[in-house]
Every structure is written in structure tokens, then in C-alpha cells.
Design a protein around this motif. Structure first.
Motif, PDB file in Angstrom:
ATOM      1  N   GLY A  99    -120.470  18.313-112.065  1.00 34.49           N
ATOM      2  CA  GLY A  99    -120.002  18.644-110.725  1.00 34.49           C
ATOM      3  C   GLY A  99    -119.179  17.581-110.039  1.00 34.49           C
ATOM      4  O   GLY A  99    -118.767  17.761-108.898  1.00 34.49           O
ATOM      5  N   THR A 100    -118.926  16.452-110.712  1.00 32.48           N
ATOM      6  CA  THR A 100    -118.123  15.404-110.108  1.00 32.48           C
ATOM      7  C   THR A 100    -116.964  15.036-111.033  1.00 32.48           C
ATOM      8  O   THR A 100    -117.028  15.260-112.236  1.00 32.48           O
ATOM      9  N   ALA A 101    -115.910  14.470-110.444  1.00 32.51           N
ATOM     10  CA  ALA A 101    -114.807  13.952-111.249  1.00 32.51           C
ATOM     11  C   ALA A 101    -115.237  12.581-111.758  1.00 32.51           C
ATOM     12  O   ALA A 101    -115.283  11.614-111.001  1.00 32.51           O
ATOM     13  N   SER A 102    -115.629  12.528-113.013  1.00 30.51           N
ATOM     14  CA  SER A 102    -116.124  11.279-113.581  1.00 30.51           C
ATOM     15  C   SER A 102    -116.110  11.370-115.095  1.00 30.51           C
ATOM     16  O   SER A 102    -115.893  12.431-115.668  1.00 30.51           O
ATOM     17  N   ARG A 103    -116.392  10.257-115.723  1.00 30.13           N
ATOM     18  CA  ARG A 103    -116.514  10.230-117.178  1.00 30.13           C
ATOM     19  C   ARG A 103    -117.868  10.819-117.564  1.00 30.13           C
ATOM     20  O   ARG A 103    -118.792  10.830-116.765  1.00 30.13           O
ATOM     21  N   ALA A 104    -117.965  11.270-118.783  1.00 25.34           N
ATOM     22  CA  ALA A 104    -119.230  11.818-119.261  1.00 25.34           C
ATOM     23  C   ALA A 104    -120.288  10.724-119.299  1.00 25.34           C
ATOM     24  O   ALA A 104    -120.002   9.580-119.640  1.00 25.34           O
ATOM     25  N   ALA A 105    -121.489  11.087-118.917  1.00 23.17           N
ATOM     26  CA  ALA A 105    -122.612  10.152-118.944  1.00 23.17           C
ATOM     27  C   ALA A 105    -123.447  10.404-120.189  1.00 23.17           C
ATOM     28  O   ALA A 105    -123.239  11.373-120.912  1.00 23.17           O
ATOM     29  N   ARG A 106    -124.400   9.563-120.409  1.00 24.18           N
ATOM     30  CA  ARG A 106    -125.326   9.753-121.534  1.00 24.18           C
ATOM     31  C   ARG A 106    -126.267  10.912-121.242  1.00 24.18           C
ATOM     32  O   ARG A 106    -126.437  11.311-120.099  1.00 24.18           O
ATOM     33  N   THR A 107    -126.897  11.383-122.285  1.00 27.17           N
ATOM     34  CA  THR A 107    -127.897  12.441-122.140  1.00 27.17           C
ATOM     35  C   THR A 107    -128.987  11.957-121.190  1.00 27.17           C
ATOM     36  O   THR A 107    -129.431  10.811-121.270  1.00 27.17           O
ATOM     37  N   ILE A 108    -129.380  12.838-120.267  1.00 26.01           N
ATOM     38  CA  ILE A 108    -130.414  12.500-119.295  1.00 26.01           C
ATOM     39  C   ILE A 108    -131.505  13.573-119.334  1.00 26.01           C
ATOM     40  O   ILE A 108    -131.288  14.663-119.844  1.00 26.01           O
ATOM     41  N   ALA A 109    -132.646  13.241-118.790  1.00 24.86           N
ATOM     42  CA  ALA A 109    -133.737  14.208-118.659  1.00 24.86           C
ATOM     43  C   ALA A 109    -134.048  14.346-117.173  1.00 24.86           C
ATOM     44  O   ALA A 109    -134.276  13.354-116.482  1.00 24.86           O
ATOM     45  N   VAL A 110    -134.002  15.587-116.681  1.00 26.23           N
ATOM     46  CA  VAL A 110    -134.296  15.874-115.284  1.00 26.23           C
ATOM     47  C   VAL A 110    -135.174  17.111-115.234  1.00 26.23           C
ATOM     48  O   VAL A 110    -134.851  18.134-115.833  1.00 26.23           O
ATOM     49  N   SER A 111    -136.301  17.018-114.547  1.00 31.62           N
ATOM     50  CA  SER A 111    -137.236  18.143-114.396  1.00 31.62           C
ATOM     51  C   SER A 111    -137.602  18.773-115.741  1.00 31.62           C
ATOM     52  O   SER A 111    -137.667  19.984-115.877  1.00 31.62           O
ATOM     53  N   GLY A 112    -137.809  17.937-116.740  1.00 34.67           N
ATOM     54  CA  GLY A 112    -138.215  18.430-118.047  1.00 34.67           C
ATOM     55  C   GLY A 112    -137.096  19.017-118.878  1.00 34.67           C
ATOM     56  O   GLY A 112    -137.346  19.613-119.929  1.00 34.67           O
ATOM     57  N   LEU A 113    -135.839  18.862-118.439  1.00 36.10           N
ATOM     58  CA  LEU A 113    -134.694  19.404-119.173  1.00 36.10           C
ATOM     59  C   LEU A 113    -133.894  18.272-119.805  1.00 36.10           C
ATOM     60  O   LEU A 113    -133.641  17.253-119.173  1.00 36.10           O
ATOM     61  N   SER A 114    -133.460  18.453-121.048  1.00 37.53           N
ATOM     62  CA  SER A 114    -132.577  17.516-121.723  1.00 37.53           C
ATOM     63  C   SER A 114    -131.146  17.967-121.435  1.00 37.53           C
ATOM     64  O   SER A 114    -130.763  19.087-121.775  1.00 37.53           O
ATOM     65  N   LEU A 115    -130.346  17.081-120.810  1.00 37.97           N
ATOM     66  CA  LEU A 115    -129.018  17.453-120.329  1.00 37.97           C
ATOM     67  C   LEU A 115    -127.942  16.493-120.816  1.00 37.97           C
ATOM     68  O   LEU A 115    -128.147  15.287-120.802  1.00 37.97           O
ATOM     69  N   SER A 116    -126.788  17.038-121.227  1.00 37.97           N
ATOM     70  CA  SER A 116    -125.632  16.221-121.592  1.00 37.97           C
ATOM     71  C   SER A 116    -124.484  16.534-120.656  1.00 37.97           C
ATOM     72  O   SER A 116    -123.871  17.597-120.752  1.00 37.97           O
ATOM     73  N   PRO A 117    -124.186  15.631-119.726  1.00 33.48           N
ATOM     74  CA  PRO A 117    -123.063  15.839-118.813  1.00 33.48           C
ATOM     75  C   PRO A 117    -121.725  15.752-119.551  1.00 33.48           C
ATOM     76  O   PRO A 117    -121.549  14.917-120.433  1.00 33.48           O
TER      77      PRO A 117
END
Length: 99
Positions: free
Chosen positions: A52-70
């Protein structure tokens, strides 16, 4: 790393909220998130999408029990692809059709 279900969507199921000088991630409302987030939490899996932001891709994160790749988008990509083509062309074509 092994994942069960993998979701590739235009957005991550989270959004950043700012409050009292702190920023945090919060699960987003919406049909796909409402249906799929509990399944991923319960059975495991992975979700890739734009943060949702203009930025470079970040590393995989975990939020609320979800594995996420921005997935990162530049300001130009946000303006031309996301706000332009996706929201001005694809969204109306697929959601505002008269049956």
C-alpha cells in the motif's frame, strides 16, 4: 521454507495505521481477507501482495499469524498501474457491470 496455500493478490491483507506517534499493522477489511485470512491462520500458508505504499519490497513478515511477502511499487507504478489502470479500468469493468 514450505507453505501450504499461497495467495498472490494485488494487496496484502494488512494496512499500516498511525496513532500516538507509533505505527502498527492491522488486518484490512474486505471480502478476500475476511474469507482467506482465517484459513491461512488455521492451516498455514503465505500471502504476497503490495503493502500500500510507494517503497521497495520488504522482507517476509508475520502479522496476526499470517506469513506475508510485501511487493514494492515505485511512485510511478502506483500512479500509472495501481491508481490508473487497475482502479480506473479493471475495477469498474469487473465490478460496475450491468447484468
Amino acid at each position: 521454507m514450505k507453505h501450504g496455500l499461497v495467495i498472490a493478490a494485488n494487496r496484502l491483507p494488512i494496512h499500516r495505521v498511525e496513532g500516538q506517534g507509533k505505527a502498527a499493522w492491522q488486518v484490512s477489511p474486505g471480502g478476500l481477507v475476511t474469507v482467506m485470512a482465517p484459513i491461512l491462520e488455521r492451516h498455514g500458508g503465505h500471502w504476497s501482495g503490495w503493502n500500500g505504499t510507494a517503497s521497495r519490497a520488504a522482507r517476509t513478515i508475520a502479522v496476526s499469524g499470517l506469513s506475508l511477502s510485501p511487493i514494492g511499487l515505485s511512485r510511478t507504478e502506483v500512479a500509472h498501474f495501481y491508481q490508473g489502470f487497475s482502479n480506473s479500468t479493471l475495477w469498474p469493468q469487473n465490478h460496475d457491470a450491468i447484468v
